[in-house]
Structure formats: structure tokens, C-alpha cells
Design an enzyme around this catalytic site. Structure first.
Site, PDB file in Angstrom:
ATOM      1  CG  HIS A 155       8.910 -33.062 -29.427  1.00  0.00           C
ATOM      2  ND1 HIS A 155       9.078 -31.817 -29.074  1.00  0.00           N
ATOM      3  CD2 HIS A 155       9.183 -32.704 -30.417  1.00  0.00           C
ATOM      4  CE1 HIS A 155       9.859 -30.887 -29.939  1.00  0.00           C
ATOM      5  NE2 HIS A 155       9.955 -32.138 -30.927  1.00  0.00           N
ATOM      6  CB  SER A 276       0.503 -48.612  -2.552  1.00  0.00           C
ATOM      7  OG  SER A 276      -0.628 -48.357  -1.812  1.00  0.00           O
ATOM      8  CD  GLU A 289       8.209 -42.674  -8.379  1.00  0.00           C
ATOM      9  OE1 GLU A 289       7.021 -42.524  -9.310  1.00  0.00           O
ATOM     10  OE2 GLU A 289       8.416 -42.628  -7.734  1.00  0.00           O
TER      11      GLU A 289
END
Length: 477
Positions: A155, A276, A289
Site C-alpha cells: 500500500h 526544466s 514517466e
């Protein structure tokens, strides 16, 4: 006019010609199509159906066309509709009437099924090799991890301590199962439909076993209707791709978490990170990702083919033209994901000290404390409640259960002795999990041997695969 122009008085409308053309997709199968035509021509000559000199002219012409496509000098015309007609039309232009004899005893239905099966074999083999590459990298990373421990989670909460090697081997075993699925997809595709013609076979005395052997197929398909209408082998391939994409997505998710400041378990190589455009401090796990995102694309390809095949009557239907784009996309996407994941895992830096530093959060020793009481005669459910109370006391005190004074333990149960310290030691907790498949160093060492041995078996299995017609580099796939 189209190749069926004898039956029609009017040519196809431009919009339907473009709509019905599969050439933009199936030109990726040019090597498979040419290989199938070579084998068919040789068989026709061997059976005395066409003259030997015609077969020689056909094969020489096909060789020249293949060389032109390889070199990028072949001009594809959408008017040819598909790769089969593009090559046959050009062949006839180059060698004359002999080219028109190539299609004797053959339909585009068995021709396209043959091309697709050859391509499926090639794609499955490439993915099996890429799978082995990532497995080898994971095994190397597991070996390099040594006795490094980290908090095992359920979890996404701290649960019990495990070896990092044990964690990485879990993914190696997932990929081992993925390899098995790819091998099954390869075997499903390894049957020749050539000679089934449109759906009913042909009156020409074809030797289907000869063409199957020339093309590297291990067998022929027994039923001509099934031969031209079956796409189960593509479903098998796309299912194998989908499950492996899900496994990569799970690993990618852990990489995203582990490389964050909150976890800090690993540092990704600059080569597998991005920055970035506005925040100069950022180092983002973009490629992990993206692997996670591409999983949906691969699974979507499987769903598309399932829906295409649903409800189709025997035998061939034009719907089946939609079978190749998804399979090519799924295989290409997954191969790229495997390459990137292999690079990420192979170049990351494991921050073992950080993993160790967070081990004293989440009361990772709680289960072993309960086992301590159970081994001294207390029913486990009662022991569970006692330790739950100790965890509550630790939470109130703002510490881990391992940091509670002995007096607190003894007050909770007289069964606790001074040796409770051993049940609180995380390295001892890990070392105690000696059951087969457990996380103890001794158990992981044995598991690692089995994983390496299975890797070597699978590596050898790829070498023993029946021959494949590799995908051509000149056509995008």
C-alpha cells in the site's frame, strides 16, 4: 484500373482508393513479402507449374526490387494499394509476362497471412532479445546491490525490510514470464498459411511443405479457411507486449518514486533524465514517466485488434487489414521502452545510505516482534494486538517501535525478555527470512542462481528459434 478491373466498369473513387490502401502500413513488410514470393516461385517451378526460367527471372527481379527498397530508391505509389501489388506490378514492369505468373495458385489472402506471420516471428524474436537485455541488466544490478536493504512496502507504506537484490529479482522474474509469453507468440506464428489461396485451397499441385521449409516455418496450417482468417498469433504477440508493458510501467513508477527527493533511493544518470525550461534546479525522470505513459498505447493496440477480430465470419474480411498497424506499433513501442529501461537501470546510482536511513520509519520490525511473542506461546492474534498497542505507544512518543525502552515492552507482556533486541535488528530480520523465495541473503543467493540459470536457458532458446525474415530497415515499422 485495379487488379480486379475485369469485373468492374468503373474505377474506384479516389477517396475509397486512399481509404482502402494499406500500403502506408504494410510496406514495412516488404522483406517478408519478397521472401514469400521467392519461395512461391521456386515451388511453382519445382512442381512444373511454371517454367524454371520464369522462376529464375522472378527471383532475380525480386532481388533487384529488394535492393532498391533497401537503398531507399524504390518509389511507392499509393495506387498500388498494398505492398503485394506494389512489388508484383513493378516486377511485371521489369521482367515482363513472367512476373504475371508469380501469382499462380496464390491469393492475396494467403499471401498477406504469410507476410504477417513472418513479421510476427521477427518481431517476437527482437522483443525476446530486448527482454534478455533488460533481464541481464536487472540481474547485474541485483548482484551489485549485495546486502543493501530497503523498506519493503505494501500500500506504499513501510511494511518489512527486504534486500534490494530481492526487490530487483522480482522484476527479473516478471520479465522471465514475459519471455515465455513471447516464445509462445513466436510458436503460434510459426506455421505457414501459404497455399491456402483465397480460402479453399487450389487445384494446382502446390507443395506447401516446400514453401514452409524455404520460409523457415516449422509446420503448415491444416485448414485453408483457418489459414487465411486466423489472427490469434497477433493477439498472442500483442498480449505478450501488453503484459510486459504493464511490468515496465510498474518498474517505471518505482523509478519515479525512488528518484524523488522524498525517497532519494536512486540517482538517475543525466543521460536518462531531463531538466526544466523554467526551474534550473530540476532533474526529472521523464523517460520513466514516458514508459509508464506508453503502457496505455500498447494495451490499446491489443484492445483494437480484439475488437477488429470480434464477430468476423469466415474467412477473410477487409477488417483484417487493420491487424498490422497495432502489432507493429506495439512491438516498436515496447522495444524502445525496453532499450530505455535497460539504460536507466544500468546507469543509475543506488543510494544505499539513504535506504538505510529511512529504515527506522514505519515500524518495520513490528511483525517480528509479534512473531517473538508467538514463538513463546502467545496466540498470534493476541500477539498482533499487543504489538499494535506498542506501535500506538511509539506513535504517541514520536519514535519507531525499535526505539521504545525495554520497560515498555515488558509492561506490554512479561514474555518479552532482553533478547527482544534481536527481533528489532533490521539486518537480523532480513537474515531470518530463509524460506525458499524469501529475502534472506542466503535465500536470495539461491534465487539469484536460479534466475541466472533460467536466463541462460532463454538465451539459448533464442539461438534455437526457427529462422526468421528480419524486418527491413528501409521501411518504417
Amino acid at each position: 484500373m485495379a487488379l480486379w478491373s475485369g469485373r468492374f466498369e468503373e474505377d474506384a473513387a479516389p477517396v475509397t482508393r486512399a481509404f482502402g490502401a494499406s500500403l502506408p502500413v504494410d510496406k514495412a513488410l516488404y522483406k517478408q513479402d519478397i521472401a514469400g514470393s521467392r519461395a512461391h516461385a521456386k515451388m511453382l517451378a519445382a512442381q512444373g507449374i511454371i517454367p524454371e526460367e520464369d522462376a529464375e527471372a522472378i527471383c532475380a527481379g525480386l532481388d533487384a526490387i529488394e535492393a532498391d527498397i533497401d537503398a531507399g530508391s524504390f518509389v511507392f505509389d499509393i495506387a498500388d494499394e498494398d505492398i503485394h501489388m506494389a512489388i508484383e506490378a513493378e516486377l511485371t514492369r521489369r521482367i515482363g509476362p513472367a512476373g504475371g505468373r508469380l501469382h499462380t495458385g496464390r491469393s492475396r489472402n494467403d499471401q498477406v497471412a504469410t507476410d504477417t506471420r513472418l513479421a510476427a516471428k521477427a518481431l517476437a524474436k527482437r522483443l525476446m532479445e530486448a527482454n534478455l537485455g533488460l533481464r541481464r541488466t536487472l540481474l547485474d544490478a541485483a548482484e551489485a546491490a549485495g546486502d543493501t536493504i530497503l523498506p519493503g512496502m505494501t500500500h506504499l507504506q513501510h511494511a518489512q525490510p527486504v534486500l534490494l537484490a530481492h526487490h530487483l529479482l522480482a522484476y527479473a522474474w516478471m520479465l522471465t514470464r514475459d519471455f515465455t509469453r513471447l516464445a509462445a507468440a513466436f510458436d503460434a506464428a510459426d506455421a505457414s498459411p501459404l497455399g491456402a489461396a483465397a480460402l479453399a485451397g487450389t487445384s494446382y499441385p502446390l507443395d506447401r511443405h516446400m514453401t514452409a521449409g524455404l520460409l523457415g516455418f516449422s509446420r503448415v496450417i491444416e485448414n485453408s479457411l483457418d489459414a487465411v482468417s486466423d489472427r490469434d498469433f497477433l493477439l498472442d504477440l500483442e498480449y505478450a507486449c501488453s503484459v510486459m508493458a504493464v511490468h515496465l510501467s510498474r518498474l517505471a513508477e518505482e523509478i519515479v518514486l525512488w528518484s524523488s527527493q522524498e525517497f532519494g533511493f536512486i540517482t538517475l544518470s543525466d543521460a536518462y533524465s531531463t531538466g526544466s525550461s523554467i526551474m534550473p534546479q530540476k532533474k526529472n525522470p521523464d523517460f520513466a514517466e514516458l514508459i509508464r505513459g506508453k503502457c496505455g498505447r500498447v494495451v490499446g493496440d491489443l484492445v483494437q485488434l480484439l475488437m477488429t477480430c470480434k464477430g468476423l465470419p469466415l474467412a477473410y474480411n477487409k477488417d483484417m487489414q487493420e491487424d498490422k498497424e497495432g502489432a507493429l506499433d506495439a512491438a516498436r513501442t515496447l522495444e524502445q521502452c525496453l532499450a530505455v529501461m535497460t539504460g536507466m537501470v544500468g546507469t543509475w546510482t543506488v543510494n544505499a545510505d539513504r535506504m538505510r536511513a529511512v529504515m527506522h520509519r514505519g515500524h518495520l520490525a513490528a511483525t517480528d516482534v509479534a512473531d517473538y511473542l508467538a514463538k513463546r506461546g502467545m496466540p498470534f492474534r493476541e500477539a498482533h494486538a499487543v504489538v499494535g498497542h506498542l506501535v500506538l505507544e511509539a506513535e504517541k512518543a514520536g519514535c519507531d517501535i525499535s526505539e521504545l525502552p525495554f520497560e515498555v515492552f515488558h509492561e506490554a507482556s512479561e514474555l518479552f525478555g532482553e533478547d527482544i533486541a534481536g527481533a528489532l535488528d533490521l539486518d537480523a530480520i532480513v537474515a531470518a527470512r530463509t524460506t525458499e523465495g524469501g529475502t534472506a541473503p542466503s535465500a536470495v543467493k539461491e534465487q539469484f542462481k536460479r534466475a541466472r540459470a533460467r536466463y541462460l536457458v532463454d538465451e539459448n532458446a533464442v539461438r534455437l528459434l526457427s529462422p526468421v525474415v528480419e524486418m527491413g530497415s528501409a521501411a518504417e515499422w
